[in-house]
Design a protein around this motif. Structure first.
Motif, PDB file in Angstrom:
ATOM      1  N   THR A  79       0.830  -1.200   0.000  1.00 44.98           N
ATOM      2  CA  THR A  79       0.000   0.000   0.000  1.00 44.98           C
ATOM      3  C   THR A  79       0.866   1.253   0.000  1.00 44.98           C
ATOM      4  O   THR A  79       2.075   1.186   0.229  1.00 44.98           O
ATOM      5  CB  THR A  79      -0.930   0.044   1.236  1.00 44.98           C
ATOM      6  OG1 THR A  79      -0.157   0.299   2.412  1.00 44.98           O
ATOM      7  CG2 THR A  79      -1.714  -1.251   1.388  1.00 44.98           C
ATOM      8  N   ALA A  80       0.230   2.390  -0.203  1.00 48.06           N
ATOM      9  CA  ALA A  80       0.930   3.671  -0.209  1.00 48.06           C
ATOM     10  C   ALA A  80       1.031   4.279   1.187  1.00 48.06           C
ATOM     11  O   ALA A  80       1.567   5.368   1.341  1.00 48.06           O
ATOM     12  CB  ALA A  80       0.217   4.642  -1.148  1.00 48.06           C
ATOM     13  N   GLN A  81       0.528   3.577   2.210  1.00 40.43           N
ATOM     14  CA  GLN A  81       0.596   4.072   3.585  1.00 40.43           C
ATOM     15  C   GLN A  81       1.415   3.129   4.464  1.00 40.43           C
ATOM     16  O   GLN A  81       1.512   1.940   4.181  1.00 40.43           O
ATOM     17  CB  GLN A  81      -0.811   4.189   4.209  1.00 40.43           C
ATOM     18  CG  GLN A  81      -1.616   5.337   3.693  1.00 40.43           C
ATOM     19  CD  GLN A  81      -2.608   4.865   2.649  1.00 40.43           C
ATOM     20  OE1 GLN A  81      -3.026   3.731   2.660  1.00 40.43           O
ATOM     21  NE2 GLN A  81      -2.968   5.733   1.734  1.00 40.43           N
ATOM     22  N   GLN A  82       1.938   3.692   5.542  1.00 36.64           N
ATOM     23  CA  GLN A  82       2.601   2.886   6.553  1.00 36.64           C
ATOM     24  C   GLN A  82       1.549   1.977   7.185  1.00 36.64           C
ATOM     25  O   GLN A  82       0.407   2.388   7.389  1.00 36.64           O
ATOM     26  CB  GLN A  82       3.228   3.784   7.614  1.00 36.64           C
ATOM     27  CG  GLN A  82       3.929   3.015   8.706  1.00 36.64           C
ATOM     28  CD  GLN A  82       4.621   3.933   9.694  1.00 36.64           C
ATOM     29  OE1 GLN A  82       4.909   5.082   9.402  1.00 36.64           O
ATOM     30  NE2 GLN A  82       4.871   3.408  10.876  1.00 36.64           N
ATOM     31  N   ARG A  83       1.914   0.748   7.493  1.00 37.52           N
ATOM     32  CA  ARG A  83       0.996  -0.218   8.098  1.00 37.52           C
ATOM     33  C   ARG A  83       1.660  -0.852   9.311  1.00 37.52           C
ATOM     34  O   ARG A  83       2.826  -1.238   9.265  1.00 37.52           O
ATOM     35  CB  ARG A  83       0.609  -1.325   7.120  1.00 37.52           C
ATOM     36  CG  ARG A  83      -0.076  -0.847   5.865  1.00 37.52           C
ATOM     37  CD  ARG A  83      -1.462  -0.358   6.166  1.00 37.52           C
ATOM     38  NE  ARG A  83      -2.049   0.226   4.962  1.00 37.52           N
ATOM     39  CZ  ARG A  83      -3.222   0.785   4.930  1.00 37.52           C
ATOM     40  NH1 ARG A  83      -3.963   0.840   6.022  1.00 37.52           N
ATOM     41  NH2 ARG A  83      -3.693   1.303   3.822  1.00 37.52           N
ATOM     42  N   SER A  84       0.896  -0.971  10.384  1.00 37.61           N
ATOM     43  CA  SER A  84       1.387  -1.673  11.567  1.00 37.61           C
ATOM     44  C   SER A  84       0.290  -2.595  12.053  1.00 37.61           C
ATOM     45  O   SER A  84      -0.892  -2.407  11.761  1.00 37.61           O
ATOM     46  CB  SER A  84       1.803  -0.687  12.655  1.00 37.61           C
ATOM     47  OG  SER A  84       0.720   0.147  12.997  1.00 37.61           O
ATOM     48  N   GLY A  85       0.708  -3.612  12.769  1.00 35.43           N
ATOM     49  CA  GLY A  85      -0.251  -4.579  13.278  1.00 35.43           C
ATOM     50  C   GLY A  85       0.454  -5.740  13.926  1.00 35.43           C
ATOM     51  O   GLY A  85       1.604  -5.629  14.369  1.00 35.43           O
ATOM     52  N   SER A  86      -0.232  -6.871  13.966  1.00 36.07           N
ATOM     53  CA  SER A  86       0.336  -8.066  14.584  1.00 36.07           C
ATOM     54  C   SER A  86      -0.043  -9.295  13.767  1.00 36.07           C
ATOM     55  O   SER A  86      -1.026  -9.296  13.024  1.00 36.07           O
ATOM     56  CB  SER A  86      -0.166  -8.213  16.021  1.00 36.07           C
ATOM     57  OG  SER A  86      -1.563  -8.367  16.037  1.00 36.07           O
ATOM     58  N   ILE A  87       0.763 -10.316  13.935  1.00 35.24           N
ATOM     59  CA  ILE A  87       0.517 -11.587  13.258  1.00 35.24           C
ATOM     60  C   ILE A  87       0.683 -12.712  14.265  1.00 35.24           C
ATOM     61  O   ILE A  87       1.564 -12.660  15.132  1.00 35.24           O
ATOM     62  CB  ILE A  87       1.451 -11.782  12.040  1.00 35.24           C
ATOM     63  CG1 ILE A  87       1.066 -13.053  11.282  1.00 35.24           C
ATOM     64  CG2 ILE A  87       2.919 -11.754  12.448  1.00 35.24           C
ATOM     65  CD1 ILE A  87       1.682 -13.155   9.899  1.00 35.24           C
ATOM     66  N   LYS A  88      -0.208 -13.698  14.164  1.00 38.32           N
ATOM     67  CA  LYS A  88      -0.175 -14.833  15.072  1.00 38.32           C
ATOM     68  C   LYS A  88      -0.404 -16.106  14.273  1.00 38.32           C
ATOM     69  O   LYS A  88      -1.288 -16.150  13.419  1.00 38.32           O
ATOM     70  CB  LYS A  88      -1.254 -14.685  16.149  1.00 38.32           C
ATOM     71  CG  LYS A  88      -1.267 -15.797  17.168  1.00 38.32           C
ATOM     72  CD  LYS A  88      -2.307 -15.533  18.250  1.00 38.32           C
ATOM     73  CE  LYS A  88      -2.289 -16.653  19.273  1.00 38.32           C
ATOM     74  NZ  LYS A  88      -3.245 -16.401  20.364  1.00 38.32           N
ATOM     75  N   LEU A  89       0.397 -17.126  14.560  1.00 32.58           N
ATOM     76  CA  LEU A  89       0.225 -18.435  13.941  1.00 32.58           C
ATOM     77  C   LEU A  89       0.239 -19.505  15.011  1.00 32.58           C
ATOM     78  O   LEU A  89       1.040 -19.451  15.948  1.00 32.58           O
ATOM     79  CB  LEU A  89       1.342 -18.734  12.933  1.00 32.58           C
ATOM     80  CG  LEU A  89       1.114 -18.213  11.520  1.00 32.58           C
ATOM     81  CD1 LEU A  89       1.628 -16.811  11.396  1.00 32.58           C
ATOM     82  CD2 LEU A  89       1.744 -19.109  10.514  1.00 32.58           C
ATOM     83  N   THR A  90      -0.654 -20.480  14.846  1.00 36.93           N
ATOM     84  CA  THR A  90      -0.651 -21.654  15.709  1.00 36.93           C
ATOM     85  C   THR A  90      -0.372 -22.877  14.849  1.00 36.93           C
ATOM     86  O   THR A  90      -0.812 -22.960  13.696  1.00 36.93           O
ATOM     87  CB  THR A  90      -1.985 -21.826  16.465  1.00 36.93           C
ATOM     88  OG1 THR A  90      -3.057 -21.887  15.527  1.00 36.93           O
ATOM     89  CG2 THR A  90      -2.217 -20.679  17.426  1.00 36.93           C
TER      90      THR A  90
END
Length: 160
Positions: free
Chosen positions: A52-63
């Motif tokens: 995307t053209a914007q900064q992105r932050s977040g989280s990721i989780k895997l089990t």
């Protein structure tokens, strides 16, 4: 086994741009082996790409198939159009796969992309030593704003 933020192995923006540029050129030339080799040096088990053209932050989780959390981490990605060499539009997470089987993946963003801020998918890993997961944010070539792809190399992500 949970990953801590210090375990995120981030390629430098220059490394990623060099690999991407090489991938484009060699794909145009009909030789994707070189692009895959270079990308294989940078990419890890789980890779989050901000298109995307914007900064992105977040989280990721895997089990993993046994229900154990194998990745629970956050990311802060620059825009894919960023000129800043200190920020990266890709986050890579090594040593996630524990065994072959189905993994539940959840990605949550701090701000939505086209009305979507969370995505969940079950991905199947048949060869933990070779396969990797690409989570792509905002790619025009995908049907959803957050897409999951499993493959053995960069070109397999593009062909799905």
């Amino acid at each position: 086994m949970m990953q801590s933020p210090s375990n995120i192995a981030r390629p430098s923006r220059r490394q990623f741009l060099a690999a991407s540029g090489t991938a484009v050129l060699t794909t145009i030339a009909g030789c994707s082996r070189l692009a895959n080799f270079i990308a294989d040096q940078i990419l890890e088990d789980v890779n989050v790409f901000n298109e995307t053209a914007q900064q992105r932050s977040g989280s990721i989780k895997l089990t993993d198939p046994a229900g154990e959390t194998v990745l629970d981490d956050s990311f802060d990605l620059s825009s894919s159009e960023s000129e800043d060499d200190d920020n990266d539009s890709t986050a890579v997470f090594p040593d996630v796969w524990t065994e072959a089987g189905s993994y539940d993946a959840t990605l949550e963003l701090d701000a939505d992309i086209d009305g979507q801020s969370e995505a969940t998918d079950t991905v199947t890993i048949t060869d933990p030593d070779e396969e990797m997961l690409a989570v792509v944010l905002g790619a025009e070539s995908m049907d959803e704003p957050i897409g999951f792809r499993v493959g053995e190399d960069l070109s397999s992500f593009q062909n799905e």
